[in-house]
Design an enzyme around this catalytic site. Structure first.
Site, short mmCIF file in Angstrom:
data_model
loop_
_atom_site.label_atom_id
_atom_site.label_comp_id
_atom_site.label_asym_id
_atom_site.label_seq_id
_atom_site.Cartn_x
_atom_site.Cartn_y
_atom_site.Cartn_z
N SER A 65 -0.50 -24.14 1.56
CA SER A 65 0.15 -24.70 2.75
C SER A 65 1.59 -25.16 2.47
O SER A 65 2.43 -24.37 2.08
CB SER A 65 -0.73 -25.84 3.24
OG SER A 65 -0.25 -26.38 4.41
N ARG A 499 -3.36 -45.12 1.69
CA ARG A 499 -4.58 -44.35 1.41
C ARG A 499 -4.28 -43.33 0.29
O ARG A 499 -3.13 -42.89 0.14
CB ARG A 499 -5.09 -43.60 2.65
CG ARG A 499 -4.07 -42.70 3.30
CD ARG A 499 -4.66 -41.89 4.43
NE ARG A 499 -5.37 -40.71 3.96
CZ ARG A 499 -4.78 -39.59 3.56
NH1 ARG A 499 -3.46 -39.47 3.57
NH2 ARG A 499 -5.50 -38.56 3.15
N THR A 503 -4.56 -34.28 -1.17
CA THR A 503 -3.97 -33.01 -1.60
C THR A 503 -2.98 -33.17 -2.75
O THR A 503 -2.54 -32.18 -3.32
CB THR A 503 -3.21 -32.32 -0.44
OG1 THR A 503 -2.16 -33.20 -0.01
CG2 THR A 503 -4.11 -32.02 0.73
P1 NG1 Z 1 -3.15 -35.87 2.32
O1 NG1 Z 1 -2.44 -35.35 1.11
O2 NG1 Z 1 -4.62 -36.16 2.13
O3 NG1 Z 1 -2.39 -37.00 2.94
C1 NG1 Z 1 -2.03 -33.98 3.84
C2 NG1 Z 1 -1.69 -34.47 5.21
C3 NG1 Z 1 -2.88 -34.28 6.09
C4 NG1 Z 1 -3.38 -32.85 6.11
C5 NG1 Z 1 -3.53 -32.34 4.69
C6 NG1 Z 1 -3.84 -30.88 4.60
C7 NG1 Z 1 -0.20 -36.34 5.82
C8 NG1 Z 1 0.07 -37.78 5.72
N1 NG1 Z 1 -1.31 -35.88 5.21
O4 NG1 Z 1 -3.14 -34.69 3.39
O5 NG1 Z 1 -2.58 -34.74 7.37
O6 NG1 Z 1 -2.56 -32.03 6.89
O7 NG1 Z 1 -2.37 -32.60 3.90
O8 NG1 Z 1 -2.75 -30.04 4.71
O9 NG1 Z 1 0.58 -35.61 6.42
ZN ZN Z 2 -0.61 -25.73 6.36
#
Ligand code: NG1
Ligand code: ZN
Length: 545
Positions: A65, A499, A503
């Site tokens: 992504s 939090r 990812t």
């Molecule tokens: P994490 O890394 O868990 O915050 C991020 C995005 C999620 C979601 C995922 C998957 C933010 C704050 N967090 O997750 O909303 O899109 O990546 O791509 O944007």
């Molecule tokens: Zn994506």
């Protein structure tokens, strides 16, 4: 059994580095591509089991992504195009982390727990993004599937939402559309062209849209789709992958987090622009005003635009369907207030991660869900779709109702209900702006965002942070929530939460307040609290100003 003999042999070609453990996170496995070959092979195995279990086609998408180009990752797609269930995420983690000599045991554990009949056929669709590592990693997935005797269809380069669409088309026997890239373009463009007939007097300027393809798969697919749109949308594509690096200083995540325009896009004052992320499942819009100020229209603004439009159409069509907007803690406070107080729609807040939003949105007749970062879509319940279709066919409706319900029908067809889809969302937004005769400035003016800031803090183990209340409150480590509460009290209209990322190996900090300076200061102070109370590593966070 011969079946397992082949797995055993082939798995040696995709060995797991000893001691490496990875977690199926917010959106699958994601890390530096060099650690992922064994994961891909094993996800091929798991997808084959999932296919046998569900007696359906399963999808495996190789992508990381919005992460940097050197990373990669994998997402599993369930039969209706949804994310795989939490129980199977658990199996994915077990299988991924089994040492080489216990892989077969881990595999047999899943077969036993799920009571899978190995004589069932299996079918797995595989897709990949444009990262240099994606070709060999997707080959590893294909090897995994074939070593368990599963059938594969390799779609090659597709966006994540395109693969979700293919899986759903296949498992609904074509009811959702035809499972080809061409079928996808045809379904969406037909709906879009019908919708734009409701806005016959658009000028070329209004049809023009600047698109930042993040140097990724979305750019490639946008190029392919352009002829289908017959100039009803005139796309000026930048960061098309011909020279720049994927997600580098461009793309939806960069624009959202940095709150500035991407490099490589030549935007004139007031021009409507949008950015996709690296696998085209997210989109954000933006423009600069006459004073050179940058205006971001993120997932919250998109949800507001779409839900307002749908609510109006429901009223015009005389349909009594319940509409709700699903958000996460990252939604700007102004958007929540506007939706609840002015629009009077139900707003529900879930944990971060598309699967949580998707699940919550399924509870309503029409569930509009968007993460602030621009990932989202709209779900129409079976009953809602039935009512819309019946009204389309009803001969006894007046012209206003007929027009509204026809627009609703085309909107349903334009939306990729399986998952957030940058291309589909973009076309929906363009259609809504056209039909309502709105400029990007009109849209932006619906409400004013509270200034906000997102920061990251590196700690030695991010799992020490546990949260509750849709991640808006930290329960551990002790004292952290109290510290955040007292910092928030110092500012006006303020809110902050932390939090662990699913990812990246970081803790995310979010803050909003009445001014940008306050939001920045609050975010910094909360970062310090995290650093001190949750085992920060490296240098202490520095103030932004
Ligand atoms: P994490 O890394 O868990 O915050 C991020 C995005 C999620 C979601 C995922 C998957 C933010 C704050 N967090 O997750 O909303 O899109 O990546 O791509 O944007
Ligand atoms: Zn994506």
């Amino acid at each position: 059994m011969a079946q397992f003999e082949e797995v055993s042999q082939k798995s040696k070609l995709h060995p797991k580095p000893e001691g490496l453990t990875l977690q199926y996170g917010t959106a699958g496995f994601r890390t530096n591509a060099k650690h992922l070959d064994h994961i891909m092979f094993r996800m091929g195995l798991l997808a084959t089991l999932r296919s046998k279990k569900t007696k359906s086609t399963i999808g495996v998408m190789v992508t990381a992504s919005h992460n940097p180009e050197e990373d990669n990752g994998v997402k599993l797609i369930d039969p209706m195009g949804e994310m795989v269930t939490e129980v199977w995420e658990g199996y994915a983690t077990q299988l991924a982390n089994a040492e080489q000599d216990s892989l077969l045991k881990a595999l047999k554990d899943v077969i036993e727990k799920e009571d899978i009949s190995m004589s069932e056929p299996a079918s797995v669709y595989v897709g990949k993004d444009t990262r240099p590592s994606s070709a060999s990693l997707s080959q590893a997935v294909l090897d995994g599937v074939s070593s368990l005797g599963g059938k594969t269809h390799d779609y090659g380069l597709v966006t994540t939402p395109q693969l979700h669409y293919m899986v759903c088309c296949c498992n609904t026997n074509g009811c959702y559309g035809s499972p080809t890239v061409e079928g996808y373009y045809q379904k969406l463009s037909q709906a879009f062209l019908q919708l734009t007939q409701n806005a016959p007097n658009r000028t070329d300027d209004q049809k023009k849209l600047l698109v930042d393809g993040a140097n990724g798969i979305g750019a490639l697919k946008m190029r392919e789709m352009e002829p289908f749109l017959r100039s009803e949308l005139q796309v000026v594509l930048s960061n098309d992958g011909s020279s720049g690096k994927l997600n580098h200083l461009c793309g939806a995540d960069y624009v959202k987090v940095q709150q500035k325009a991407p490099q490589g896009v030549c935007m004139a004052t007031g021009e409507r622009c949008c950015s996709f992320d690296g696998d085209a499942d997210r989109i954000v819009y933006y423009y600069t005003d006459s004073k050179g100020r940058f205006h971001l229209l993120d997932g919250d603004k998109i949800a507001t635009l779409i839900s307002t439009y749908l609510k109006e159409l429901l009223t015009q069509a005389g349909l009594n369907l319940q509409i709700a907007v699903v958000q996460t803690a990252y939604a700007n406070g102004s958007s929540t207030r506007y939706l609840e107080d002015v629009m009077k729609v139900t707003v529900c807040c879930t944990k971060t991660g598309v699967k949580h939003l998707h699940h919550a949105a399924q509870e309503y007749d029409i569930g509009v869900y968007f993460e602030a970062n621009g990932h989202g879509t709209v779900l129409f319940s079976k009953a809602a779709q039935k009512q819309i279709l019946e009204l389309v066919k009803d001969q006894n409706t007046n012209d206003e109702r007929k027009r509204a319900v026809k627009i609703l029908e085309n909107t349903v067809n334009l939306i990729n209900q399986t998952v957030g889809d940058a291309i589909s969302d973009m076309l929906v937004i363009e259609a809504v702006l056209a039909i309502r005769g709105m400029s990007v400035q009109d849209w932006d003016a619906i409400y004013t965002d509270l200034p906000n800031r997102q920061l990251k803090v590196t700690v030695s183990d991010r799992r020490v942070i546990n949260t509750t209340d849709a991640e808006r409150k930290a329960v551990t480590p002790e004292g952290l929530q109290e510290a955040i509460d007292s910092l928030v009290k110092k500012y006006k209209n303020a809110r902050s939460f932390v939090r662990p990322s699913g990812t990246e190996d970081v803790v995310r900090v979010y803050a909003e307040a009445d001014t940008q300076e306050s939001a920045d200061n609050l975010a910094h102070e909360v970062s310090l609290a995290v650093y001190r109370l949750a085992g920060g590593v490296g240098d202490e966070p520095k103030p932004l100003h």
